[in-house]
Write a protein that holds these residues in place. Structure first.
Motif, PDB file in Angstrom:
ATOM      1  N   VAL A 141       0.857  -1.188   0.000  1.00 23.25           N
ATOM      2  CA  VAL A 141       0.000   0.000   0.000  1.00 23.25           C
ATOM      3  C   VAL A 141       0.892   1.237   0.000  1.00 23.25           C
ATOM      4  N   ILE A 169      -8.139   2.558   0.789  1.00 24.72           N
ATOM      5  CA  ILE A 169      -8.349   1.372   1.610  1.00 24.72           C
ATOM      6  C   ILE A 169      -9.788   1.370   2.097  1.00 24.72           C
ATOM      7  N   ALA A 179      -2.423   6.399   3.286  1.00 20.80           N
ATOM      8  CA  ALA A 179      -3.513   5.947   2.417  1.00 20.80           C
ATOM      9  C   ALA A 179      -4.769   6.779   2.679  1.00 20.80           C
TER      10      ALA A 179
END
Length: 169
Positions: free
Chosen positions: A8, A14, A36
């Motif tokens: 990631v 996410i 994220a």
């Protein structure tokens, strides 16, 4: 660190497709720390509704529980899943946490970078993604902390009944 170990990168979306459980909170703050973008997904949504969100934000990964895993698979076949469930092994939340043990994570960008995309109820058609920056989240905390009559005292215990996928949650 576990998210970064799974590849990631900053700006990746996410999904948190869970009910109110500790993994939601850990995943929320962990994803923000990893740089994220958090996308809370109401666990009551149907596969077509989840599919619309997954495609719209281009989810990189979704955290699910036993009640949402099948819906997520139907909505976005092949989308990597992390299962938040006791006894889960491969692709589990515990494995994600373990992958980050001892790994140093640089600070997230913060400020005006995108932090959360939270979807409206869609009462006027399809759900719409509202984009919130890190600064917007901090401003909300500062507003609550600065209230004339404190909303929450340091020794208070709070029972949160709203879904964590809701903006107030």
């Amino acid at each position: 660190a576990g998210l970064q170990a799974r590849g990631v990168t900053a700006g990746a979306r996410i999904g948190l497709f869970l009910g109110n459980r500790p993994e939601f909170v850990i995943g929320y703050f962990g994803a923000l720390r990893a740089g994220a973008v958090v996308v809370p997904i109401n666990p009551a949504l149907t596969a077509p509704e989840v599919s619309q969100i997954a495609e719209h934000v281009n989810l990189s990964l979704v955290v699910v529980d036993r009640s949402t895993a099948l819906v997520a698979e139907r909505a976005a076949p092949g989308l990597p899943q992390v299962l938040a469930a006791a006894g889960a092994r491969e692709g589990s939340f515990d494995a994600l946490l373990a992958a980050g043990v001892g790994v140093d994570v640089p600070p997230a960008a913060g400020g005006e970078t995108l932090a959360v995309v939270i979807y409206t109820s869609g009462t006027g058609g399809d759900a719409k993604g509202a984009m919130l920056t890190h600064r917007a989240l901090i401003a909300n905390v500062e507003q609550v902390a600065g209230a004339q009559i404190p909303v929450v005292e340091p020794d208070d215990v709070v029972l949160g009944l709203l879904p964590l996928t809701h903006v107030y949650g």
